[in-house]
Design a protein around this motif. Structure first.
Motif, PDB file in Angstrom:
ATOM      1  N   THR A 169       0.835  -1.215   0.000  1.00  0.00           N
ATOM      2  CA  THR A 169       0.000   0.000   0.000  1.00  0.00           C
ATOM      3  C   THR A 169       0.868   1.263   0.000  1.00  0.00           C
ATOM      4  OG1 THR A 169      -0.153  -0.258   2.392  1.00  0.00           O
ATOM      5  CG2 THR A 169      -2.017  -1.067   1.121  1.00  0.00           C
ATOM      6  N   THR A 175      -3.712  -0.481  -9.085  1.00  0.00           N
ATOM      7  CA  THR A 175      -4.446   0.408  -8.191  1.00  0.00           C
ATOM      8  C   THR A 175      -5.846   0.734  -8.724  1.00  0.00           C
ATOM      9  OG1 THR A 175      -3.052   2.101  -9.178  1.00  0.00           O
ATOM     10  CG2 THR A 175      -2.544   1.474  -6.922  1.00  0.00           C
ATOM     11  N   GLN A 186      -8.585  -2.432  -4.228  1.00  0.00           N
ATOM     12  CA  GLN A 186      -8.326  -1.650  -3.010  1.00  0.00           C
ATOM     13  C   GLN A 186      -7.757  -2.640  -2.008  1.00  0.00           C
ATOM     14  OE1 GLN A 186     -11.556   0.755  -1.372  1.00  0.00           O
ATOM     15  NE2 GLN A 186     -12.658   0.508  -3.297  1.00  0.00           N
TER      16      GLN A 186
END
Ligand SMILES: [Zn+2]
Length: 288
Positions: A74, A87, A91
């Motif tokens: 992340t 991306t 998520q």
């Protein structure tokens, strides 16, 4: 007296992921182009899906099936900027303590004690934890490595070779085992054949699943051959693969094996897995 190790399977969850519903499932007869266009233009999200790895206890030593996601995924720069689909189409939530390295440490398992790390395939949510597993032997199918060893192509297919350990060189499982039900070849991981891989290609070339013969239960760990038992039962393949016909064929082989042998089927991203594992729910395949 030393306790004898039972053959058992434990979940280790490495974070959670949301993807586009059209990535979970699409008709197998839709063209590859339309399948990809569909998920690239899909604006909705699934619920959070777990990203499971499986820790298999065996007298020869613990075996890890899949390495899970990296807690670093992340952070900016983890995914190559030139491949925005990582991306755009997912998520991700993962805490530092949810990485596979931290969780094995928590369980008191040293990396060098692992008998094997077996990867269903190299997409990042199954191989991101490799960074924590340096020193353990990593196995996959030669067909998969052939398809994913070129970094550019692997990245376009959802792997992140730029984050693999330096000089990453997996070993290949060998088809030295007997046929298992409808699977003509089997690839033993332990010398007693109680932990063994079979080929379930379609999601990606050379994808593998693992069968674990426990004392009372036989587990079939699908990897991403299916995203859930419901999709498996309906013989619905995911929307991201480039060989839906082969993917459906793999689902039919799993169902056929389940007709011959009582199996508890556990997928890598099924929200109902904990209950299934807890209850030892044997999969009863329906006929379409
Ligand atoms: Zn996956």
């Amino acid at each position: 007296m030393a306790a004898t190790t039972q053959i058992d399977v434990q979940f280790i969850q490495t974070g959670r992921i949301k993807i586009r519903p059209s990535m979970l499932s699409q008709p197998a007869n839709r063209s590859i182009f339309l399948r990809r266009l569909r998920f690239l233009t899909d604006r909705s999200w699934t619920d959070w899906l777990p990203v499971y790895t499986f820790l298999i206890s065996h007298p020869e030593g613990p075996i890890l099936f899949d390495a899970g996601m990296s807690p670093r995924c992340t952070s900016p720069g983890y995914f190559p900027f030139w491949m925005p689909t990582f991306t755009l189409t997912s998520q991700i939530e993962i805490q530092p303590q949810e990485g596979i390295g931290a969780q094995l440490k928590e369980k008191g398992i040293e990396i060098k004690a692992l008998k094997a790390v077996v990867l269903s395939h190299l997409r990042h949510d199954h191989s991101g934890g490799l960074e924590d597993l340096v020193g353990a032997p990593v196995y996959l199918m030669e067909e998969h490595w052939e398809a994913f060893k070129h970094p550019l192509h692997a990245t376009m297919e959802g792997a992140v070779p730029s984050q693999w350990p330096k000089n990453f060189s997996p070993q290949f499982l060998q088809p030295t085992g007997p046929p298992i039900g409808p699977f003509e070849k089997s690839y033993p991981i332990t010398s007693d054949g109680k932990v063994v891989a079979v080929q379930t290609p379609g999601h990606v070339p050379g994808h593998l699943s693992v069968i674990v013969y426990g004392d009372e239960t036989t587990w079939f760990l699908t990897g991403d051959a299916t995203y859930s038992q419901e999709l498996l039962d309906r013989e619905e393949t995911d929307g991201v693969n480039d060989d839906p016909v082969q993917a459906v064929q793999s689902l039919r082989l799993i169902k056929e094996l389940a007709r011959q042998t009582p199996l508890v089927v556990l997928a890598a991203h099924d929200t109902d897995e904990l209950r299934r594992k807890e209850e030892g729910e044997v999969y009863k395949p329906s006929r379409l």
